[in-house]
Design a protein around this motif. Structure first.
Motif, PDB file in Angstrom:
ATOM      1  N   PHE A  42      -0.019  -0.870  -0.243  1.00 38.25           N
ATOM      2  CA  PHE A  42       0.394   0.351   0.041  1.00 38.25           C
ATOM      3  C   PHE A  42       0.715   1.292   0.230  1.00 38.25           C
ATOM      4  CE2 PHE A  42      -2.770   2.957   3.116  1.00 38.25           C
ATOM      5  CZ  PHE A  42      -3.711   3.327   1.721  1.00 38.25           C
ATOM      6  N   ALA A  43       1.973   1.114   1.172  1.00 39.64           N
ATOM      7  CA  ALA A  43       2.454   2.685   1.149  1.00 39.64           C
ATOM      8  C   ALA A  43       3.777   2.271  -0.326  1.00 39.64           C
ATOM      9  CB  ALA A  43       3.788   2.172   1.707  1.00 39.64           C
ATOM     10  N   SER A  44       4.283   1.524  -1.200  1.00 36.64           N
ATOM     11  CA  SER A  44       5.001   1.691  -2.401  1.00 36.64           C
ATOM     12  C   SER A  44       4.041   2.249  -3.547  1.00 36.64           C
ATOM     13  CB  SER A  44       5.394   0.322  -2.291  1.00 36.64           C
ATOM     14  OG  SER A  44       4.291  -0.734  -2.383  1.00 36.64           O
ATOM     15  N   PHE A  45       2.815   2.022  -3.585  1.00 44.05           N
ATOM     16  CA  PHE A  45       1.921   1.582  -4.460  1.00 44.05           C
ATOM     17  C   PHE A  45       0.796   3.447  -4.251  1.00 44.05           C
ATOM     18  CE2 PHE A  45      -0.032  -2.155  -6.670  1.00 44.05           C
ATOM     19  CZ  PHE A  45       1.501  -2.151  -6.524  1.00 44.05           C
ATOM     20  N   SER A  46       0.911   4.216  -3.284  1.00 48.00           N
ATOM     21  CA  SER A  46       0.445   4.884  -2.424  1.00 48.00           C
ATOM     22  C   SER A  46       0.796   6.480  -3.101  1.00 48.00           C
ATOM     23  CB  SER A  46      -0.157   5.450  -1.547  1.00 48.00           C
ATOM     24  OG  SER A  46      -0.817   6.091  -0.757  1.00 48.00           O
ATOM     25  N   TYR A  47       0.096   7.438  -4.195  1.00 45.39           N
ATOM     26  CA  TYR A  47       0.884   8.737  -4.413  1.00 45.39           C
ATOM     27  C   TYR A  47       0.890   9.562  -3.158  1.00 45.39           C
ATOM     28  CZ  TYR A  47      -4.438  10.047  -4.612  1.00 45.39           C
ATOM     29  OH  TYR A  47      -5.989   9.652  -4.132  1.00 45.39           O
ATOM     30  N   VAL A  48       0.398   9.013  -1.610  1.00 47.26           N
ATOM     31  CA  VAL A  48       0.653  10.172  -0.573  1.00 47.26           C
ATOM     32  C   VAL A  48       1.854   9.531   0.531  1.00 47.26           C
ATOM     33  CG1 VAL A  48      -1.228  11.198  -0.951  1.00 47.26           C
ATOM     34  CG2 VAL A  48      -0.849   8.999   0.178  1.00 47.26           C
ATOM     35  N   SER A  49       2.229   9.987   1.203  1.00 44.39           N
ATOM     36  CA  SER A  49       3.073   9.269   1.942  1.00 44.39           C
ATOM     37  C   SER A  49       2.516   8.248   3.309  1.00 44.39           C
ATOM     38  CB  SER A  49       4.372   9.982   2.708  1.00 44.39           C
ATOM     39  OG  SER A  49       4.880   9.342   3.612  1.00 44.39           O
ATOM     40  N   ILE A  50       2.366   7.015   3.592  1.00 45.41           N
ATOM     41  CA  ILE A  50       1.756   5.816   4.482  1.00 45.41           C
ATOM     42  C   ILE A  50       2.234   5.252   5.556  1.00 45.41           C
ATOM     43  CG2 ILE A  50      -0.171   4.248   4.158  1.00 45.41           C
ATOM     44  CD1 ILE A  50      -1.327   6.464   2.786  1.00 45.41           C
ATOM     45  N   PRO A  51       2.486   5.854   6.609  1.00 47.10           N
ATOM     46  CA  PRO A  51       3.096   5.484   7.241  1.00 47.10           C
ATOM     47  C   PRO A  51       2.872   3.826   7.860  1.00 47.10           C
ATOM     48  CG  PRO A  51       1.669   6.537   9.113  1.00 47.10           C
ATOM     49  CD  PRO A  51       1.684   6.909   7.422  1.00 47.10           C
ATOM     50  N   LEU A  52       3.938   3.555   7.384  1.00 46.50           N
ATOM     51  CA  LEU A  52       4.062   0.993   7.498  1.00 46.50           C
ATOM     52  C   LEU A  52       3.279   1.148   8.547  1.00 46.50           C
ATOM     53  CD1 LEU A  52       7.293   0.252   5.905  1.00 46.50           C
ATOM     54  CD2 LEU A  52       5.140   0.641   5.201  1.00 46.50           C
ATOM     55  N   ASP A  53       2.632   0.034   9.236  1.00 43.55           N
ATOM     56  CA  ASP A  53       1.747  -1.270   9.878  1.00 43.55           C
ATOM     57  C   ASP A  53       0.920   0.289  11.013  1.00 43.55           C
ATOM     58  OD1 ASP A  53       3.267  -3.007   9.710  1.00 43.55           O
ATOM     59  OD2 ASP A  53       4.905  -2.096  10.454  1.00 43.55           O
ATOM     60  N   ALA A  54       1.098   0.944  10.654  1.00 39.82           N
ATOM     61  CA  ALA A  54      -0.220   1.980  11.258  1.00 39.82           C
ATOM     62  C   ALA A  54      -1.385   1.884  11.224  1.00 39.82           C
ATOM     63  CB  ALA A  54      -0.150   3.430  10.425  1.00 39.82           C
ATOM     64  N   GLY A  55      -2.793   1.921  11.537  1.00 42.14           N
ATOM     65  CA  GLY A  55      -4.017   1.613  12.160  1.00 42.14           C
ATOM     66  C   GLY A  55      -5.048   2.838  11.605  1.00 42.14           C
ATOM     67  N   ASP A  56      -5.778   2.470  12.082  1.00 44.65           N
ATOM     68  CA  ASP A  56      -6.618   3.850  12.734  1.00 44.65           C
ATOM     69  C   ASP A  56      -6.865   4.308  13.652  1.00 44.65           C
ATOM     70  OD1 ASP A  56      -8.532   3.400   9.792  1.00 44.65           O
ATOM     71  OD2 ASP A  56      -9.729   2.229  11.145  1.00 44.65           O
ATOM     72  N   PHE A  57      -6.340   3.443  15.006  1.00 47.05           N
ATOM     73  CA  PHE A  57      -5.711   3.544  16.327  1.00 47.05           C
ATOM     74  C   PHE A  57      -5.027   5.538  16.150  1.00 47.05           C
ATOM     75  CE2 PHE A  57      -4.170   2.905  20.240  1.00 47.05           C
ATOM     76  CZ  PHE A  57      -4.790   3.287  21.504  1.00 47.05           C
ATOM     77  N   SER A  58      -5.031   6.454  16.371  1.00 45.48           N
ATOM     78  CA  SER A  58      -4.972   7.725  16.604  1.00 45.48           C
ATOM     79  C   SER A  58      -5.755   8.887  17.487  1.00 45.48           C
ATOM     80  CB  SER A  58      -4.721   8.210  15.309  1.00 45.48           C
ATOM     81  OG  SER A  58      -5.523   8.580  14.262  1.00 45.48           O
ATOM     82  N   LEU A  59      -4.584   9.444  17.602  1.00 47.21           N
ATOM     83  CA  LEU A  59      -4.953  11.411  18.668  1.00 47.21           C
ATOM     84  C   LEU A  59      -4.828  12.214  17.007  1.00 47.21           C
ATOM     85  CD1 LEU A  59      -4.773  12.247  21.477  1.00 47.21           C
ATOM     86  CD2 LEU A  59      -4.177  13.932  20.003  1.00 47.21           C
ATOM     87  N   MET A  60      -6.053  12.328  16.759  1.00 44.68           N
ATOM     88  CA  MET A  60      -5.838  13.908  15.750  1.00 44.68           C
ATOM     89  C   MET A  60      -6.596  15.036  16.452  1.00 44.68           C
ATOM     90  SD  MET A  60      -7.452  11.959  12.279  1.00 44.68           S
ATOM     91  CE  MET A  60      -8.100  10.686  13.315  1.00 44.68           C
ATOM     92  N   ASP A  61      -5.638  15.827  16.154  1.00 40.96           N
ATOM     93  CA  ASP A  61      -5.697  17.399  16.427  1.00 40.96           C
ATOM     94  C   ASP A  61      -7.356  18.101  15.773  1.00 40.96           C
ATOM     95  OD1 ASP A  61      -4.739  20.176  18.105  1.00 40.96           O
ATOM     96  OD2 ASP A  61      -5.683  20.341  16.142  1.00 40.96           O
ATOM     97  N   ARG A  62      -8.487  18.833  16.704  1.00 38.44           N
ATOM     98  CA  ARG A  62      -9.385  19.235  15.908  1.00 38.44           C
ATOM     99  C   ARG A  62      -9.309  19.816  14.356  1.00 38.44           C
ATOM    100  NH1 ARG A  62     -13.979  18.359  16.386  1.00 38.44           N
ATOM    101  NH2 ARG A  62     -13.885  17.847  18.139  1.00 38.44           N
ATOM    102  N   ARG A  63      -8.342  20.528  14.326  1.00 36.67           N
ATOM    103  CA  ARG A  63      -8.349  20.995  13.357  1.00 36.67           C
ATOM    104  C   ARG A  63      -7.562  20.006  12.320  1.00 36.67           C
ATOM    105  NH1 ARG A  63      -2.401  24.750  11.574  1.00 36.67           N
ATOM    106  NH2 ARG A  63      -1.090  22.969  12.708  1.00 36.67           N
ATOM    107  N   VAL A  64      -6.946  18.210  12.477  1.00 37.00           N
ATOM    108  CA  VAL A  64      -7.079  17.710  11.193  1.00 37.00           C
ATOM    109  C   VAL A  64      -8.460  17.148  11.301  1.00 37.00           C
ATOM    110  CG1 VAL A  64      -5.945  15.408  10.812  1.00 37.00           C
ATOM    111  CG2 VAL A  64      -4.861  17.489  12.301  1.00 37.00           C
TER     112      VAL A  64
END
Length: 452
Positions: free
Chosen positions: A272-294
């Protein structure tokens, strides 16, 4: 202590919040077709100058300090005199103010005095730079009724340890078990818990979006409801967020599962990371914290075939990861299967990569070149060395079969992209909320978002 003041002749109309709320209630009660679209001035109708306000304040609260008029510059666009004419509200709604300026100042002082230091800071601009940030936890739940109480307890313990304001949003994504009832029971005893019930299963990605749309805090944490995302890791997420990172995601360095499944997941992320046109972090799922503006930019993305971890990378901002070992489900068995994982891989690759189409184009060009070369070679052999030139139908059948298979593969590949286009252009609702659960009460929702 008195604040800075503008010109003492500047006047305003001061109204107590209780009177303002009463005006809205009266407008709703007296609503009828004759006043549809009408505008009403809600105010005391009394012109109070800044000098008069300062004098009342000095008298009520025994302030010895003399006011410093003109110490604050007036806004160039503002009016010197600004007060209401509430006569229309009195005639049509029967409303008028009942709380004087003096009584309103006294009651406000009593309310402020009842606040703790922490409450006062969170409700004002005092020490805003030191105020602890708040977090909304959004949990996608499907067949997780046993895990929900455990998730609630562990999340609550984590947030209390951090000492921050928080809310917990459980999204019941059409679960066939009693998840809705479990959420309702928890929300009856914990006012920080909100439940959302979907009309059917829309998938975890839409469950995350549903929760993000209703979240109100400074950041949002996305989690699956099966407890494979450890809530205790939020403490590390929060620390990274305070350091200035806008997105903090969990990086699965190891999974507690059969080795071949773990190998397949790692292979997917790398493809997925090698195919994608944006930089995708390896082994990162949906579990995350995102700031309000994000979160704001994520919700501005209009697609219906949602792939959150890809969009998270697409919107950018400062991102970092926290390593963790992903445990097995605490209750029940996984709802994933080989076919579902293949569909999941297609969702990610076709949403964020044009590489399959590029590879198809390249294969077509190479095949065409090889076909022309083969045709030239056969023609030359027929002319120069006819005895060794290939004969019979076997070669022809193999060639037809090869190119026919390539064509079918190409049609299927293009079809995947066309199917995604169809899904987007239909414009159907991304999700349907059937009910909202708060304080132990499940309220049915109408299509416009209002309650029944």
């Amino acid at each position: 202590e008195l604040p800075p003041f503008v010109d003492p002749r500047t006047s305003r109309d001061f109204i107590h919040v209780d009177d303002a709320c009463a005006a809205f209630v009266m407008a709703a009660v007296k609503l009828h077709p004759q006043i549809y679209g009408e505008s009403f001035n809600i105010g005391s109708g009394r012109k109070t100058s800044i000098a008069e306000l300062a004098a009342v304040t000095k008298t009520l609260f025994s302030v010895a300090q003399e006011p410093q008029f003109g110490s604050m510059e007036a806004r160039s666009w503002d009016l010197a005199d600004w007060y209401a004419d509430p006569s229309k509200a009195l005639a049509s709604l029967g409303w008028k103010t009942t709380i004087s300026l003096e009584d309103g100042l006294r009651s406000s002082a009593v309310w402020v005095g009842s606040l703790s230091e922490e409450d006062f800071a969170s409700n004002s601009k005092k020490d805003s730079s030191k105020r602890k940030r708040s977090v909304s936890a959004v949990i996608a739940c499907y067949k997780d009724s046993q895990a929900i109480p455990v998730m609630h307890r562990r999340l609550t313990d984590t947030f209390l340890k951090l000492g921050i304001d928080y809310e917990i949003i459980f999204v019941n994504d059409g679960s066939p078990d009693d998840s809705a009832q479990v959420i309702s029971t928890i929300s009856a005893t914990d006012p920080r818990v909100i439940g959302i019930s979907h009309s059917r299963n829309f998938g975890s990605q839409m469950a995350f979006r549903s929760g993000m749309e209703l979240s109100t805090k400074d950041a949002v944490v996305l989690m699956d409801g099966d407890l494979q995302d450890p809530p205790e890791l939020i403490e590390q997420f929060y620390a990274k967020w305070k350091e200035g990172w806008d997105v903090v995601y969990g990086r699965r360095v190891k999974r507690e599962m059969a080795w071949h499944w773990g190998l397949m997941y790692k292979a997917f992320y790398r493809v997925f990371a090698s195919f994608s046109y944006v930089s995708i972090p390896l082994d990162a799922g949906d579990f995350s914290l995102m700031d309000r503006r994000v979160i704001g930019w994520l919700l501005n993305c209009p697609e219906r075939d949602l792939f959150v971890r890809g969009l998270r990378a697409y919107v950018g901002f400062r991102q970092t990861g926290v390593d963790y070992v992903r445990p097995e489900r605490m209750f029940g068995v996984t709802t994933n299967s080989l076919l579902k994982n293949i569909d999941w891989a297609k969702k990610g690759i076709f949403s964020f990569s044009n590489t399959p189409l590029t590879m198809l184009t390249a294969a077509g060009v190479v095949s065409l070149a090889l076909s022309i070369l083969a045709a030239v070679v056969v023609a030359l052999l027929r002319i120069l060395i006819p005895d060794i030139a290939p004969r019979g139908a076997t070669t022809l059948l193999i060639t037809i079969l090869m190119f026919g298979s390539l064509n079918l593969f190409a049609i299927g590949l293009v079809g995947e992209y066309v199917a995604k286009i169809m899904l987007e252009v239909k414009g159907r609702p991304r999700l349907i909320r059937a009910a909202l659960i708060r304080h132990g009460v499940s309220t049915e929702l109408l299509p416009n978002g209002k309650t029944r």
